[in-house]
Scaffold this motif. Structure first.
Motif, short mmCIF file in Angstrom:
data_model
loop_
_atom_site.label_atom_id
_atom_site.label_comp_id
_atom_site.label_asym_id
_atom_site.label_seq_id
_atom_site.Cartn_x
_atom_site.Cartn_y
_atom_site.Cartn_z
N ALA B 156 49.87 -22.13 3.18
CA ALA B 156 49.65 -20.36 3.23
C ALA B 156 48.23 -20.08 3.40
O ALA B 156 47.34 -20.79 3.04
CB ALA B 156 49.79 -19.98 1.72
N PRO B 179 55.63 -21.78 3.61
CA PRO B 179 54.15 -21.80 3.30
C PRO B 179 54.02 -22.85 1.80
O PRO B 179 54.68 -22.62 1.00
CB PRO B 179 53.80 -20.11 2.90
N ALA B 180 52.94 -23.63 1.83
CA ALA B 180 52.68 -24.36 0.97
C ALA B 180 51.57 -23.99 0.46
O ALA B 180 50.45 -23.32 1.10
CB ALA B 180 52.75 -25.93 1.38
N LYS B 181 51.29 -24.20 -0.89
CA LYS B 181 49.81 -24.11 -1.59
C LYS B 181 48.76 -24.75 -0.98
O LYS B 181 47.95 -23.95 -0.63
CB LYS B 181 50.22 -24.42 -3.18
N GLU B 185 50.20 -30.65 -0.65
CA GLU B 185 51.60 -30.39 -0.77
C GLU B 185 52.41 -30.25 0.49
O GLU B 185 53.80 -30.62 0.48
CB GLU B 185 51.63 -29.00 -1.64
N LEU B 188 53.62 -33.64 1.55
CA LEU B 188 54.48 -33.92 0.50
C LEU B 188 55.91 -33.45 1.07
O LEU B 188 56.79 -33.95 0.80
CB LEU B 188 54.27 -33.67 -0.97
N MET B 189 55.96 -32.15 1.33
CA MET B 189 57.25 -31.71 2.12
C MET B 189 57.83 -32.31 3.11
O MET B 189 59.24 -32.51 3.09
CB MET B 189 56.98 -29.87 2.24
N THR B 192 59.02 -35.81 1.86
CA THR B 192 60.40 -35.77 0.94
C THR B 192 61.47 -35.32 1.86
O THR B 192 62.52 -34.70 1.32
CB THR B 192 60.08 -34.93 -0.50
N ASP B 193 61.29 -35.01 2.95
CA ASP B 193 62.47 -34.25 3.95
C ASP B 193 62.70 -33.07 3.76
O ASP B 193 63.78 -32.55 3.99
CB ASP B 193 63.74 -35.28 3.90
N ARG B 194 61.79 -32.19 3.03
CA ARG B 194 62.32 -30.87 2.64
C ARG B 194 61.85 -30.02 3.96
O ARG B 194 62.50 -28.96 4.20
CB ARG B 194 61.36 -30.25 1.44
#
Lengths: 243, 303
Positions: B156, B179-181, B185, B188-189, B192-194
């Motif tokens: 973000a 958006p990630a922080k 992070e 990490l998304m 973890t396949d997010r």
């Protein structure tokens, strides 16, 4: 201080192409309100159930209520949201985890449910205290009238207890709104998130966070006023909270 | 127009300095002379630009450059001793701390762009990076168009998420952008396949991959979302004499070949604390930039 103030920044177009910087903050505000509203509904319903369980004669219900409250209120909200969002899908069976991860708007649902459950522990404690503050004779009198346990709670204890705890519930509601700011850690671009984006794009830190502060104050002022009206509306003359 | 003004300002300042003599110091230089100390702002996890080693001491490519600037300032002010204070900064605190005088230089991986030049100044560019994406090899993504309809993450508030949004509209990808922080992070998304891909400055992606559990699983796209964008060391705006000293120091460092040596130390060999090797040879654009140092915020000026 060598800072270039620029209050006009709010009316300049934002780099995402979604209108001005002000539009960006307002879209964050809308998301904050949605998250807080859903979280508060969850907190009120779950919190009331658990709060009642903690005051029931049943030992099992007492124990469950105790465990629930201690679980949710002893872990920082930040950690809880992280656990729900990142850890939970990993320990579920693979298909279920994948479904959870690929849910549209996953950060929104996780944040609303996570904050709701966190706040429900606090609502439960308030309600337990409210019921505990009623004279013991009330429950006995109600039972003597032949009311069942459900009826005792429904017609005697809860209407009184909720009136007593209305002021502390107001502050729990305000806390719920403020706690939505934590959702930025799982990628929900609510008001604080948008303010942060704005400062990253424009480097106008102070303007961004001043605007965010004012918006939070404004929302909280509306909530406080509305709750005062509600308190006056439900007040019973002669009782603790009535005049 | 703005550049023109700045040249004018610089000329006036040079004139003023030569008129009044070097003892009439102003701004940051005066402050450093008076207190006998200079404060560097550092980032705690911008590998390899500015980060903490296992003794919690800030090290990195940008830190080395800043220490060279400190030497030049010391020489300029003819000081026997110059104390270097270190102050941690984050992306949220770097501007307030620069504005209120807590830090004098920010040594990190801050992109120099026109919007930000309204608030701070930058010295000569020390790195050029383009927006690319990292994905798992197993997902078989190659080009930007492969992202059609996929979930893509970026951090973000970065220029990268802006470029991703633009590409999404222009190429009608219909990708779901989240958006990630922060960078960790966002990565990490993908882990973890997010999300299938993470769009970021390629050098930051390289360091995230190098420090991940299994670096072999990831691939960085050839396709870029942007022209190479400049990173600069940040300093206070409107402090012409200080910028002159800092610019001269960085220009001397880059043109002398010592800049390339420092580059190779951080990008081509094992770096502490875990002995990672980023294996990123100097790009032709950066070679060109080091030969002719520039503080331009415009990506078109770097070719």
């Amino acid at each position: 201080m060598n800072y270039n103030w620029n209050w006009g920044i709010f009316f300049q177009p934002n780099p995402m192409g979604t209108g001005t910087y002000l539009d960006m903050l307002l879209s964050g505000l809308v998301l904050t309100l949605k998250t807080a509203a859903l979280a508060w509904i969850i907190a009120l319903i779950t919190g009331s159930l658990v709060g009642v369980m903690r005051t029931l004669p049943s030992r099992g219900a007492n124990w469950f209520g105790f465990a629930y409250v201690e679980f949710f209120r002893n872990m920082p909200l930040l950690v809880q949201l992280f656990l729900w969002f990142f850890v939970l899908p990993e320990i579920l069976p693979r298909a279920a985890g994948l479904w959870l991860k690929q849910l549209p708007n996953a950060p929104f649902w996780t944040a609303a449910i996570g904050i709701g459950l966190f706040m429900s522990a606090r609502v439960a404690i308030q309600l337990q205290a409210g019921i505990g503050s009623l004279p013991r004779g009330q429950r006995m009198a109600a039972t003597a009238l032949g009311l069942t346990t459900v009826q005792v709670y429904r017609y005697v204890l809860l209407p009184m207890a909720f009136r007593i705890i209305l002021p502390p519930l107001t502050s729990e509601f305000l806390n719920t709104i403020k706690n939505t700011a934590v959702a930025i850690t799982i990628g929900l671009l609510e008001l604080t998130g948008e303010a942060r984006s704005m400062q990253e794009f424009s480097f106008q830190v102070f303007e961004a966070f001043t605007a965010a502060t004012l918006l939070y104050l404004l929302v909280n002022a509306v909530v406080v006023t509305a709750m005062r009206f509600l308190e006056r509306w439900v007040a019973i003359p002669g009782y603790i909270t009535g005049k | 127009m703005k550049n023109f003004c700045r040249i004018g300002l610089a000329l006036v300042a040079t004139f003023a300095v030569s008129q009044a003599g070097a003892q009439q110091l102003t701004g940051t230089l005066k402050n450093i002379k008076d207190t006998g100390a200079i404060t560097l702002g550092f980032r705690d996890s911008s590998i390899p630009f500015s980060y903490l080693d296992d003794n919690q001491k800030p090290i990195g490519f940008a830190m080395d450059i800043c220490y060279k600037i400190v030497d030049a300032v010391k020489k300029e002010l003819k000081l026997d001793k110059l104390e270097v204070k270190l102050n941690p900064v984050t992306s949220a605190t770097r501007i307030p701390l620069m504005a209120n005088g807590t830090i004098d230089l920010e040594c990190g991986s801050t992109t120099n762009n026109a919007e930000r030049e309204k608030q701070v100044w930058f010295t000569n560019t020390h790195f050029l990076t383009a927006s690319r994406y990292v994905s798992k090899k197993s997902s078989g993504l190659k080009s930007i168009d492969d992202l059609k309809g996929k979930t893509v993450v970026s951090t973000a508030g970065t220029t990268n998420i802006k470029q991703l949004t633009e590409a999404n509209v222009k190429r009608s990808l219909g990708a779901n952008i989240i958006p990630a922080k922060d960078h960790a992070e966002a990565f990490l998304m993908v882990e973890t396949d997010r999300a299938v891909a993470f769009v970021m400055d390629d050098i930051l992606l390289a360091s995230l991959v190098a420090s991940s559990k299994s670096p072999g699983d990831y691939v960085i796209s050839k396709d870029a979302f942007s022209k190479p964008e400049p990173y600069g060391i940040m300093l206070r705006k409107d402090d012409v004499p200080f910028k002159k000293v800092v610019d001269a120091a960085t220009a001397a460092l880059y043109t002398s070949g010592e800049g390339e040596k420092i580059y190779n130390k951080w990008f081509m060999s094992k770096i502490p604390p875990k002995g990672l090797n980023l294996n990123t040879p100097m790009s032709p654009e950066l070679k060109h930039e080091f030969a002719k140092p520039s503080d331009s915020p415009n990506p078109d000026d770097y070719k």
